[in-house]
Design a protein around this motif. Structure first.
Motif: not given
Length: 407
Positions: A219-229
């Motif tokens: 629902a709301e990825p963390a900044p680290r998750a966004r970078r991983a994506v």
């Protein structure tokens, strides 16, 4: 069991019973046919590139510029297709873009100059980009509703369609003109769309079962998750670059640099598509045995070795072997990268990684053309090996991202 096989399966024991109801099974079959059609039509076009290059009198650089029309049309359409899917639904957009793709396929064979070729490829690219975004959006919804990790089967259908399209092209390359060949494929595409399209038009995209647990990271990825994506999207881009390069330049490399017969040259992409299809059909077993990280690393390194052989081999048969090894190596990297992006950020992560991946497939061919003009086509094709090795390195570097995303 690797995460790919756990996505949306946590509730497989739900009391609702078998979620693959008749409408969902029909939707899956229809959507699989569209994935296969996409690969079939695209392969039909790419195996006739050498003939159309000769017909238009284009140099390698001119052809690279013309192929840029495919990339430009696709990129423009990809940015709009998401909005169209949200407004009208992914199913109608899939059907509409399939019709446009089938119609536009016949146009390149009617051109007589690099400029007109580039203009019609702009339309072809718009249809190709649109159907890929729409199909993957529909597939994401269907995977969620089925609660089964069936996404690799759709990509296997695309590869199988590419193999059949390239194989057919190889059979008719020496006896049938590009105009007759591509016009026949256009009619076949319209007929299949007329057969499978009503299934999608009658049923809207299924909603995920209410019993599915919420995924805060999706629902709301963390900044680290966004970078991983983003990293997984780049991995998909690196591998799709190789698929696009072999699709558009593999046959020309065999015919121009190794003096292969037109039928043998066309069979090069068919062999690549065959091994990629086999790799994707066996992808689940491979993931269960090796896990995601090892699959990414092993696949990238295998593809790098195979492409070096395919690009630099002095004989046709050695180059064909290299193409086959490259297909095996690249087979599961794209699906795994997209699945891991989805595990971190839900459908938004899948969409972002898929868009980057298809961008690599579309931007790779014109880049190869420019590099071939500056250096040579074999040297230009070695960039596929470089990017595949880079994907392996990024896959190893992101081995702890799953835990990072969960935290």
């Amino acid at each position: 069991m690797p995460l790919l096989n756990k996505v949306r399966t946590a509730v497989s024991g739900d009391s609702r019973g078998d979620t693959a109801s008749l409408p969902l099974s029909r939707l899956r079959l229809a959507l699989t046919l569209f994935f296969g059609l996409d690969g079939f039509l695209f392969a039909g076009w790419v195996v006739r590139i050498p003939a159309i290059k000769q017909q238009t009198g284009a140099s390698a650089g001119d052809l690279g510029l013309a192929l840029l029309g495919v990339s430009a049309g696709a990129v423009i359409t990809m940015t709009l297709t998401g909005r169209l899917c949200r407004r009208y639904g992914s199913h109608p957009v899939t059907v509409a873009t399939a019709v446009l793709l089938s119609l536009s396929l016949a146009l390149p064979a009617l051109t007589r100059s690099p400029l007109t070729l580039g203009l019609v490829l702009l339309l072809f690219g718009a249809a190709y980009g649109g159907i890929n975004v729409a199909m993957n959006s529909a597939a994401v919804d269907l995977v969620a509703a089925l609660r089964r990790p069936v996404m690799p089967s759709f990509h296997a259908a695309f590869s199988l369609g590419g193999m059949l399209g390239a194989g057919l092209g190889g059979l008719v390359a020496g006896s049938l003109s590009p105009t007759a060949h591509l016009l026949g494929l256009s009619v076949a595409g319209l007929l299949l769309t007329a057969a499978a399209g009503p299934v999608l038009l009658r049923h809207p995209s299924p909603a995920p079962p209410e019993s599915l647990p919420a995924n805060p990271a999706a629902a709301e990825p963390a900044p680290r998750a966004r970078r991983a994506v983003l990293v997984f999207g780049v991995i998909a881009l690196c591998t799709a670059y190789g698929e696009g390069a072999l699709a558009d330049w593999g046959a020309l490399h065999l015919a121009q640099d190794l003096d292969a017969h037109p039928g043998v040259a066309a069979a090069g992409y068919s062999l690549f598509a065959l091994t990629m299809t086999a790799g994707r059909l066996s992808g689940t077993a491979l993931l269960e045995r090796l896990g995601q990280t090892r699959t990414l690393v092993a696949g990238g390194l295998t593809a790098a070795v195979g492409m070096l052989l395919g690009a630099l081999a002095p004989t046709v048969w050695a180059a064909l072997l290299g193409f086959a090894v490259t297909g095996l190596g690249l087979a599961n990297i794209f699906p795994v990268a997209v699945a891991r992006a989805g595990a971190l950020a839900g459908p938004g992560g899948v969409a972002a990684a898929s868009t980057l991946g298809y961008g690599g497939m579309l931007l790779g061919p014109p880049s190869i053309g420019f590099l071939a003009d500056w250096f040579s086509l074999p040297m230009a094709l070695t960039t596929v090996a470089v990017l595949a090795a880079g994907a392996a390195a990024m896959g190893y570097a992101t081995r702890d991202r799953r835990a990072a995303g969960a935290s």
